[in-house]
Design an enzyme around this catalytic site. Structure first.
Site, PDB file in Angstrom:
ATOM      1  N   HIS A 177      44.294  38.462  38.015  1.00 48.59           N
ATOM      2  CA  HIS A 177      43.604  39.760  38.062  1.00 48.59           C
ATOM      3  C   HIS A 177      42.107  39.589  37.876  1.00 48.59           C
ATOM      4  O   HIS A 177      41.606  38.503  37.540  1.00 48.59           O
ATOM      5  CB  HIS A 177      44.175  40.706  37.005  1.00 48.59           C
ATOM      6  CG  HIS A 177      43.968  40.260  35.590  1.00 48.59           C
ATOM      7  ND1 HIS A 177      42.782  40.439  34.905  1.00 48.59           N
ATOM      8  CD2 HIS A 177      44.805  39.632  34.714  1.00 48.59           C
ATOM      9  CE1 HIS A 177      42.899  39.959  33.685  1.00 48.59           C
ATOM     10  NE2 HIS A 177      44.116  39.459  33.538  1.00 48.59           N
ATOM     11  N   CYS A 193      47.542  35.135  31.296  1.00 49.54           N
ATOM     12  CA  CYS A 193      47.100  35.663  32.579  1.00 49.54           C
ATOM     13  C   CYS A 193      45.907  34.867  33.093  1.00 49.54           C
ATOM     14  O   CYS A 193      45.166  34.249  32.340  1.00 49.54           O
ATOM     15  CB  CYS A 193      46.739  37.133  32.463  1.00 49.54           C
ATOM     16  SG  CYS A 193      48.170  38.232  32.359  1.00 49.54           S
TER      17      CYS A 193
END
Length: 229
Positions: A177, A193
């Site tokens: 992301h 992440c």
């Protein structure tokens, strides 16, 4: 106060599903190193005015030049179209034809929060919604207002794009992301992440589709040739 700034003011981390942000100490680079940047990088990381929300220009003088988007030699065994992430080096490679790859600098999992293995992008989202887990809301009741999700926007911790990683039909809760904290690129900052500068995640998003294979390496092994740094 925007949600990200509120967390910093409270001295609390920002949780992104399976991702926690911990702001690192700022890095300093010499004037000579900044002067070595090619002009194209300032255009590459300029403000984007064709998005639904503002994407400001990035102060790339404060980012190690190794972590700026660039084509590199690649000698790994993965097929073109595969994403390869080297957490030790903080690089994401999109493998291309002819022994080449597009390399992006990333922020990765903090010590003890890393993960490795194979996954598949099964969902993509522009300006994704961020939903704090119930366990976080229990610790921080003020986040109850986001229990149904914080809409995408310039203060959303997931940034401008998200690609959701699955193993089979199971959502790993890990994402590739964007970030509203570009200074965290090249650091161990999350709970697993993979974050990119917004301009970079938009570029990567355009290049890949659902079904893309993602390989997260477990050690320092790379695949890049002489340009590996």
């Amino acid at each position: 106060m925007p949600v990200s700034r509120r967390f910093v003011a409270l001295g609390l981390p920002v949780l992104l599903g399976g991702c926690v942000s911990a702001r690192p100490a700022p890095m300093a680079y010499t004037a000579a190193r900044r002067a070595s940047l090619e002009p194209q990088y300032y255009d590459m990381y300029a403000e984007l005015d064709d998005e639904p929300f503002p994407v400001p220009a990035v102060d790339i003088d404060g980012i190690d030049p190794r972590y700026l988007r660039q084509p590199v030699a690649y000698t790994g065994p993965e097929r073109p179209g595969t994403i390869v992430i080297n957490p030790n080096q903080k690089f994401l490679y999109l493998v291309q034809d002819g022994g080449r790859a597009m390399r992006y600098g990333v922020g990765v999992g903090r010590e003890g929060f890393g993960w490795h293995g194979n996954a598949t992008i099964k969902r993509k989202a522009e300006w994704p919604t961020w939903t704090p887990p119930s366990t976080m809301i229990m610790r921080q009741p003020e986040l109850e207002e986001y229990a149904s999700g914080m809409p995408g926007g310039p203060d959303n911790p997931l940034g401008a794009r998200a690609m959701y990683l699955y193993q089979g039909d199971r959502d790993t809760l890990y994402r590739i992301h964007g970030t509203i904290e570009p200074q965290t690129i090249g650091t161990r900052v999350s709970s697993g992440c993979i974050r990119l500068i917004n301009q970079d995640v938009i570029d990567l998003y355009r290049r890949v589709s659902t079904g893309t294979r993602v390989v997260v390496l477990s050690g320092g092994g790379g695949g890049e040739g002489d340009e590996f740094s």
